[in-house]
Design an enzyme around this catalytic site. Sequence first.
Site, PDB file in Angstrom:
ATOM      1  CG  PHE A 106       4.576  -1.351   6.993  1.00  0.00           C
ATOM      2  CD1 PHE A 106       3.515  -2.103   6.566  1.00  0.00           C
ATOM      3  CD2 PHE A 106       5.816  -1.560   6.396  1.00  0.00           C
ATOM      4  CE1 PHE A 106       3.661  -3.065   5.568  1.00  0.00           C
ATOM      5  CE2 PHE A 106       5.973  -2.519   5.403  1.00  0.00           C
ATOM      6  CZ  PHE A 106       4.897  -3.267   4.985  1.00  0.00           C
ATOM      7  CE  LYS A 107       0.524  -2.587   2.432  1.00  0.00           C
ATOM      8  NZ  LYS A 107       0.311  -3.157   3.790  1.00  0.00           N
TER       9      LYS A 107
END
Length: 492
Positions: A106-107
């Site tokens: 998700f980063k």
Amino acid sequence: MIYQSTRSDYTTDSLHAVLNGLAPDGGLFVRQNITGNAFNWQECLNRSSTDMAKMLLKNFFPDFQDIDSIVDKSYRNKFETEDLTPLVPVKNGYILELFRGPTSAFKDVALSVLPHLIVQAKKQTDTKGDIVILTATSGDTGKAALEGFHDVEGTQIVVFYPNDGVSEIQKKQMTSQIGKNVSVCAVNGNFDDCQTGVKKAFANLREKLFANGKILSSANSINIGRLVPQITYYFIAYKKLVRLGKIKIGEPVNFSVPTGNFGDILAGYYAKLSGLPVGKLICASNSNNVLTDFLKSGVYDKNRNLIKSMSPSMDILVSSNLERLLFHASGNNTEAVKNWMQNLNSNGYFKVDSSTLSAIQQTFEAGFCSEEDTLNAIRNCWKENGYLCDTHTAVAYHVAMQSEALGKSNNPCVILSTASPYKFPNAVLTALEEPVSDDEFDMMQHIRKITGVEIPANLSSLKDRKPVHNDVIDVSQIEHYVTEAVNGNSMS
Ligand SMILES: *Cc1c(COP(=O)(O)O)cnc(C)c1O
């Protein structure tokens, strides 16, 4: 001057907030008066995902020019899916997939944007010299930062990872990274050794490198430029639920968020302050449940052992972004925030007053998930929904299913999914009661065979990619390594 420090009345504009990362007093930069600033959240819900991102970034970063082209550059052709973060219905809620980006973590949502914001801030402030990003990683951040910064003009990036502290897949993701401005190096030791070494290098080299026209910076989530792009997917999820007919505009939606450094969940709070009808934000922790205790009692106590869990990106005892919530919930009381942070620093402990705690509890709920329940959650989610989730998502799934907010209300709950299950094949196979091996790539194939879930292309192609970064050093050599790398890799 709409940004200020959490620890004093120091203010700056959005360009310098992004460029400097941290305030001179050690505080984090926060946007003043988010609620008072009439953001047209309903109009935002009519937009496409990338246009939502543009609208939010313009609102939070009004000093930046060219936001449209920054967002286009950041996301175009980089995500597997058109709408950035797909929403998948499960039995008692919805899973919001934040891992469809170039590194399956998700980063990517934020680290795809941050480099372009930094470059733009540098340009508009007429700051000379290369920005050098220095990062110690326990896995995900390093690769997502490399992917975001590689070949970005005017930047260089140096990533250190613990030689025995990352998975085989994560190691291969980093060692095969291409780019003229990147350096990747293994360090003998664990993540803490690595991080301590990098912090020391940071402090010792800052001025020396500055004299050589290099500005040291970091890619971790204390930078407001990493936080703001994450607000977008709360809007994406809400819009989807409206389109699906599950809610009418104005009705609240709850979110369960697998939490480490408190960046992901804080973005949800910012969505709420911007007007989006967010109900409860459920803070889900693994066995490192400092935040669960804090959100229930108002006492933050990091005097405990760090447990190595199967959701390693949440193995954290100091959640940096909580400081921002403390600022907002205490009514911008910088004096109080400064004292709490001082106590945390010297005693590993602080306690907030009751009005701050009750302001926090109006929005935040908390729960944690043991190792055993993490495996159970992966298995149950698969059995009940045919949906395969990773270990971090499993924590949020478990906590959501236990949550009071869910039990009491008919409002939908969205579970944020932060990584592809293929990044943690050992745990996933264990959960499914299948044999494991010591080859993560074989295990990926086995998971695919038994579940039929596609392996993301960036992960399936990894096995055959050649490692191009093979350096291994001791902690004591980090400083020297940075100096050499910075002088050898310049793009400008
Ligand atoms: C970083 C990370 C988290 C934690 O997010 P925070 O913003 O630090 O709370 C959760 N899951 C995964 C897979 C991550 O990489």
